[in-house]
Design a protein around this motif. Structure first.
Motif, PDB file in Angstrom:
ATOM      1  N   ARG A 185      39.341  52.049  39.965  1.00 29.05           N
ATOM      2  CA  ARG A 185      38.819  51.290  38.830  1.00 29.05           C
ATOM      3  C   ARG A 185      39.460  51.764  37.525  1.00 29.05           C
ATOM      4  O   ARG A 185      39.782  50.948  36.657  1.00 29.05           O
ATOM      5  CB  ARG A 185      37.304  51.424  38.775  1.00 29.05           C
ATOM      6  CG  ARG A 185      36.659  50.467  37.810  1.00 29.05           C
ATOM      7  CD  ARG A 185      35.210  50.241  38.172  1.00 29.05           C
ATOM      8  NE  ARG A 185      34.525  49.610  37.065  1.00 29.05           N
ATOM      9  CZ  ARG A 185      33.769  50.275  36.191  1.00 29.05           C
ATOM     10  NH1 ARG A 185      33.610  51.582  36.318  1.00 29.05           N
ATOM     11  NH2 ARG A 185      33.186  49.627  35.203  1.00 29.05           N
ATOM     12  N   SER A 186      39.679  53.072  37.399  1.00 23.77           N
ATOM     13  CA  SER A 186      40.320  53.529  36.167  1.00 23.77           C
ATOM     14  C   SER A 186      41.800  53.152  36.167  1.00 23.77           C
ATOM     15  O   SER A 186      42.358  52.861  35.110  1.00 23.77           O
ATOM     16  CB  SER A 186      40.082  55.015  35.921  1.00 23.77           C
ATOM     17  OG  SER A 186      40.759  55.789  36.876  1.00 23.77           O
ATOM     18  N   TRP A 304      32.268  48.484  40.891  1.00 26.04           N
ATOM     19  CA  TRP A 304      32.952  47.255  41.320  1.00 26.04           C
ATOM     20  C   TRP A 304      31.958  46.196  41.784  1.00 26.04           C
ATOM     21  O   TRP A 304      30.904  46.537  42.330  1.00 26.04           O
ATOM     22  CB  TRP A 304      33.884  47.542  42.496  1.00 26.04           C
ATOM     23  CG  TRP A 304      35.112  48.336  42.225  1.00 26.04           C
ATOM     24  CD1 TRP A 304      35.355  49.613  42.647  1.00 26.04           C
ATOM     25  CD2 TRP A 304      36.295  47.917  41.531  1.00 26.04           C
ATOM     26  NE1 TRP A 304      36.614  50.007  42.249  1.00 26.04           N
ATOM     27  CE2 TRP A 304      37.211  48.990  41.566  1.00 26.04           C
ATOM     28  CE3 TRP A 304      36.674  46.730  40.873  1.00 26.04           C
ATOM     29  CZ2 TRP A 304      38.475  48.927  40.980  1.00 26.04           C
ATOM     30  CZ3 TRP A 304      37.926  46.667  40.286  1.00 26.04           C
ATOM     31  CH2 TRP A 304      38.805  47.752  40.337  1.00 26.04           C
ATOM     32  N   GLU A 323      36.211  42.954  41.091  1.00 31.15           N
ATOM     33  CA  GLU A 323      36.445  43.168  39.665  1.00 31.15           C
ATOM     34  C   GLU A 323      35.370  44.107  39.135  1.00 31.15           C
ATOM     35  O   GLU A 323      34.337  44.303  39.771  1.00 31.15           O
ATOM     36  CB  GLU A 323      36.399  41.832  38.906  1.00 31.15           C
ATOM     37  CG  GLU A 323      37.615  40.951  39.200  1.00 31.15           C
ATOM     38  CD  GLU A 323      37.562  39.601  38.488  1.00 31.15           C
ATOM     39  OE1 GLU A 323      36.511  39.237  37.932  1.00 31.15           O
ATOM     40  OE2 GLU A 323      38.600  38.911  38.525  1.00 31.15           O
ATOM     41  N   SER A 324      35.630  44.675  37.953  1.00 31.18           N
ATOM     42  CA  SER A 324      34.648  45.557  37.337  1.00 31.18           C
ATOM     43  C   SER A 324      33.373  44.775  37.047  1.00 31.18           C
ATOM     44  O   SER A 324      33.429  43.618  36.639  1.00 31.18           O
ATOM     45  CB  SER A 324      35.195  46.096  36.009  1.00 31.18           C
ATOM     46  OG  SER A 324      35.871  47.287  36.245  1.00 31.18           O
TER      47      SER A 324
END
Ligand code: AVJ
Length: 326
Positions: A185-186, A304, A323-324
């Protein structure tokens, strides 16, 4: 089985700092109860070549099924990715599935394959560059469970897509899996996405066969870890006195790869003696099997949200687009 595979020549190496660190980690794992070795050690040059062979075994449905999903829904997946994305792949191996995406993403900003095996990464990079001469390919030789530096691409990317196929996430227990998903995610950033392949819970016998093929390739792959410790760290494992076993751990929803000692024996490594009782296992790999729901919950812990998913008709495997969360 060993005869079907080119033997890596035994290289005597001067002991380096890296070897000393590896020795310390291996000893630490073997001091645990049950004994453990990190699955990353399975992927030296010979192990990576054996893994490619596993993917072609009739019992190992994973690769074939994921490829079929990618072929069937490739256009939809490419549409989710959009234009001018940077594609960052974790555990790229031979980059076979990636080609399905590359074929459908002609304006990709760059392709960044990350793999622990220098031999796999080198071969894949050459072959991808040959097939896609205008694509910038920026290989990173790294263990992605540890911090690594990212190269910068020439073109500016609209977004970063982390691609993590193969159900490699299944090698991680819940805590480390969440950490890795958080790292993804980062890497992806707020407007990026994750495309991940996960193996689904299914009939126990089918699972066991996939991890103990009739030709003995998985057994050779697993036993190679002991030969690697002999080659690289001067250990004195007798690989013939261990046997490969695939075990289904229902409570943890995972296949475990074991190496069981056939004898009561003592092995020398890094100046220490490691004792084995008859039948005592070393666990080399956990391969978690998920439901859509169990994986969705795991991914949610890393921030997520599953936005789309694709599967095969038998529901053996699934590819997810995440997606975030807002
Ligand atoms: C590369 C981790 C996805 O767990 O199925 C295959 C490794 N081990 N057969 C898997 C593996 C034994 C594989 N992954």
């Amino acid at each position: 089985m060993a005869g079907a595979v080119t033997r890596t020549r035994p290289i005597s190496r001067a002991s380096s700092a890296a070897d000393a660190e590896l020795t310390a980690q291996v000893l630490q794992g073997l001091a645990q109860q049950p004994k453990r070795l990190s699955p990353t050690y399975l992927y030296d040059a010979r192990g990576s070549a054996l893994f490619e062979l596993i993917c072609r075994q009739p019992e190992y449905y994973l690769t074939r099924t994921e490829l079929a999903i990618m072929r069937r829904y490739g256009a939809e997946i490419a549409q989710r990715i959009g234009s001018r994305a940077l594609l960052l792949e974790l555990g790229s191996g031979a980059s076979l599935k990636t080609r399905i995406l590359l074929d459908r993403l002609p304006d990709l900003a760059a392709y960044v394959p990350v793999d622990i095996s220098r031999s796999s990464l080198g071969a894949a990079t050459r072959s991808i560059r040959e097939s896609y001469p205008t694509l910038e390919v920026l290989p990173v030789e790294a263990d992605f469970t540890r911090p690594f530096a990212l190269p910068s691409a020439r073109a500016e990317a609209a977004r970063t897509i982390v691609y993590f196929p193969g159900s490699t996430i299944g090698n991680f227990d819940a805590g480390p899996a969440v950490e890795l998903l958080a790292l993804a995610r980062s890497l992806a950033g707020p407007n990026g996405a994750l495309i991940i392949g996960i193996d689904l819970v299914k009939d126990r016998e089918l699972l066991l066969r996939a991890y103990d093929d009739a030709a003995g390739v998985t057994a050779a792959f697993n036993l190679n870890i002991l030969e690697r410790l002999n080659r690289e760290l001067g250990a004195d494992f007798d690989a013939r006195s261990f046997r490969h076993a695939a075990v289904w751990n229902a409570a943890a929803s995972r296949i475990e790869m074991h190496l069981e000692s056939l004898l009561s024996q003592s092995v020398q490594l890094g100046g220490e003696a490691i004792d084995f009782a008859v039948g005592e296992p070393i666990i080399t790999e956990h391969c978690h099997k998920y439901t859509r729901r169990s994986f969705g919950a795991l991914a949610a812990r890393a921030g997520w949200r599953v936005r789309a998913s694709w599967s095969d008709e038998r529901r053996f495997f699934s590819v997810l687009y995440l997606e975030s969360r807002g």
